[in-house]
Design an enzyme around this catalytic site. Structure first.
Site, mmCIF file in Angstrom:
data_model
loop_
_atom_site.group_PDB
_atom_site.id
_atom_site.type_symbol
_atom_site.label_atom_id
_atom_site.label_comp_id
_atom_site.label_asym_id
_atom_site.label_seq_id
_atom_site.Cartn_x
_atom_site.Cartn_y
_atom_site.Cartn_z
ATOM 1 N N ASP A 27 -67.706 34.403 -39.058
ATOM 2 C CA ASP A 27 -68.588 33.333 -39.534
ATOM 3 C C ASP A 27 -69.979 33.948 -39.664
ATOM 4 O O ASP A 27 -70.579 34.346 -38.660
ATOM 5 C CB ASP A 27 -68.578 32.193 -38.503
ATOM 6 C CG ASP A 27 -69.575 31.083 -38.816
ATOM 7 O OD1 ASP A 27 -70.340 31.199 -39.783
ATOM 8 O OD2 ASP A 27 -69.585 30.086 -38.047
ATOM 9 N N LYS A 77 -77.768 27.664 -44.735
ATOM 10 C CA LYS A 77 -78.694 28.384 -43.860
ATOM 11 C C LYS A 77 -79.536 29.367 -44.682
ATOM 12 O O LYS A 77 -80.743 29.370 -44.604
ATOM 13 C CB LYS A 77 -77.933 29.142 -42.770
ATOM 14 C CG LYS A 77 -76.955 28.287 -41.963
ATOM 15 C CD LYS A 77 -77.663 27.345 -40.990
ATOM 16 C CE LYS A 77 -76.783 26.194 -40.538
ATOM 17 N NZ LYS A 77 -75.704 26.541 -39.643
ATOM 18 N N TRP A 130 -71.101 27.780 -31.889
ATOM 19 C CA TRP A 130 -70.271 27.755 -33.105
ATOM 20 C C TRP A 130 -68.975 28.517 -32.903
ATOM 21 O O TRP A 130 -67.918 28.093 -33.367
ATOM 22 C CB TRP A 130 -71.042 28.281 -34.312
ATOM 23 C CG TRP A 130 -72.196 27.408 -34.688
ATOM 24 C CD1 TRP A 130 -73.517 27.743 -34.679
ATOM 25 C CD2 TRP A 130 -72.145 26.034 -35.092
ATOM 26 N NE1 TRP A 130 -74.290 26.673 -35.061
ATOM 27 C CE2 TRP A 130 -73.478 25.613 -35.322
ATOM 28 C CE3 TRP A 130 -71.112 25.111 -35.289
ATOM 29 C CZ2 TRP A 130 -73.793 24.324 -35.740
ATOM 30 C CZ3 TRP A 130 -71.428 23.822 -35.706
ATOM 31 C CH2 TRP A 130 -72.757 23.446 -35.926
HETATM 32 C C1 LIG Z 1 -74.608 25.739 -39.056
HETATM 33 C C2 LIG Z 1 -73.472 26.575 -38.630
HETATM 34 C C3 LIG Z 1 -72.150 26.093 -38.681
HETATM 35 C C4 LIG Z 1 -71.803 24.689 -39.104
HETATM 36 O O1 LIG Z 1 -71.986 24.506 -40.437
HETATM 37 P P1 LIG Z 1 -71.564 23.126 -41.159
HETATM 38 O O2 LIG Z 1 -71.684 23.499 -42.581
HETATM 39 O O3 LIG Z 1 -72.531 22.100 -40.701
HETATM 40 O O4 LIG Z 1 -70.175 22.821 -40.744
HETATM 41 C C5 LIG Z 1 -71.137 26.950 -38.311
HETATM 42 N N1 LIG Z 1 -71.395 28.200 -37.915
HETATM 43 C C6 LIG Z 1 -72.652 28.694 -37.847
HETATM 44 C C7 LIG Z 1 -72.880 30.095 -37.391
HETATM 45 C C8 LIG Z 1 -73.725 27.895 -38.209
HETATM 46 O O5 LIG Z 1 -74.969 28.376 -38.131
#
Ligand SMILES: *Cc1c(COP(=O)(O)O)cnc(C)c1O
Length: 360
Positions: A171, A195, A101
């Site tokens: 993030d 998540k 990511w």
């Molecule tokens: C799942 C995830 C993403 C992507 O998320 P989307 O909503 O599918 O774009 C980005 N960063 C992390 C750390 C993730 O776990």
């Protein structure tokens, strides 16, 4: 009806209490005779819900007044472009690449300016967090970027990097609300909610107000300017109303179960049960550096692909689902987010013990 133990990395398990509340309110939300799904986003009822949800999040994370909360769409992935478009005034940013990511975010930023990779753990398959205490932060970097919890590899920054005064952008998709954070340590703290908070389709971005300006790259679409959404209080266009409603219920659930400090205690206790077993087991082992282990995503292997596959299959039949590791890593991964009860982890470990005994 029977519920399974769902170890999915995302979209993921939600608190049963929250799902039941939503079920009760499905046809008639607070006596208005309709579902939140059917309601105008400009109605007073929805406006109140939106503001209550923002206030609950502010309380939960103790978000200071000089930070704006935005409810945005496009997933965490759209932030990979929105962040450089809005923040790269000097067209320079530094990225710490600790997983897929972070790497995707870094690659996307290269479209907009000079995105430097100032640290990485790719040399060992992203199985650790590099030392970030004295990095070569660029003099004119507009920000330093991290992915704080690496969902796929199961590592977490225990200590934030020294950004040498540059705003830190993080993030936190897979560790959002899993423990207390000091919001003022960040320029932007953001994450997709699917998540650890709610249904898929929304990202929450908490942004220091001085970073929300009109000085964005000239081609930035209106919908991708932070200021557009900040000025309209996340209602520039129709927001993801139902998702906001569900997230609001989860915020209230965390507040009434003790807030983030209590959440952290429960998460540490759950993770300990699983990691202690992995450390003692002769068949299963964790795949990342101990000191960098995530409380949320726990990857593990047996070392034998066929045995891994058999384990995943038998676990599923026994009601422990979505344990297959990410397609790029293999093995297994148990995501044990806030809503996974301790009992789920204990029963999983008991099942792993039995599997180990039976396959010696
Ligand atoms: C799942 C995830 C993403 C992507 O998320 P989307 O909503 O599918 O774009 C980005 N960063 C992390 C750390 C993730 O776990």
């Amino acid at each position: 009806m029977s519920r399974v133990y769902n170890f999915s990395a995302g979209p993921a398990v939600l608190p049963e209490e929250v799902l039941r509340e939503a079920q009760e309110e499905m046809l008639d939300y607070r006596g208005c005779g309709m579902s939140v799904m059917e309601m105008s986003h400009r109605s007073k009822l929805f406006g109140d819900l939106l503001h209550e949800t923002q206030e609950d999040l502010r309380k939960l994370m103790q978000i200071p007044d000089d930070y704006q909360i935005l409810f945005l769409q496009g997933g965490a992935s759209l932030q990979f472009s929105m962040i450089p478009m809005n923040l790269m005034k000097n067209r320079v940013a530094d990225y710490i690449v600790t997983g897929q990511w972070a790497k995707k975010a870094w690659q996307e930023a290269q479209k907009y300016g000079q995105a430097n990779k100032i640290a990485s753990s790719e040399d060992k398959m992203f199985s650790y967090i590099p030392d970030c205490s004295d990095l070569p932060v660029s003099k004119d970097a507009d920000y330093v970027y991290i992915c704080e919890n690496n969902t796929i590899y199961g590592t977490k920054f225990r200590k934030l990097p020294d950004t040498k005064g540059k705003p830190l952008v993080a993030d936190v998709s897979s560790c959002f609300l899993s423990e207390p954070v000091q919001v003022s340590d960040y320029g932007i703290i953001y994450g997709g909610v699917q998540k650890n908070i709610g249904p898929a389709g929304m990202v929450i971005s908490i942004i220091r107000k001085d970073l929300i300006t009109d000085e964005v790259m000239e081609f930035t679409p209106t919908m991708m300017k932070f200021k557009t959404h900040a000025d309209a209080d996340s209602m520039y266009n129709t927001p993801n109303c139902y998702c906001i409603y569900m997230c609001g219920k989860v915020f209230k659930w965390i507040l009434r179960t003790g807030g983030l400090a209590a959440m952290k205690e429960r998460n540490e206790a759950k993770a300990k049960v699983l990691y202690d077993f992995l450390d003692a087991s002769e068949m299963f082992r964790g795949t990342v550096a101990r000191e960098d282990r995530s409380l949320m995503n726990v990857p593990f292997v047996t070392g034998d692909k066929e045995l891994d596959a058999r384990f995943v299959k038998e676990a599923e039949a026994a009601g422990f689902v979505n344990l297959k590791g990410h397609r790029t890593v293999g093995g297994m991964r148990a995501s044990i987010y806030n809503a996974m009860p301790m009992q789920g982890v204990e029963e999983l470990v008991a099942f792993m013990k039995e599997f180990e005994e039976a396959n010696k």
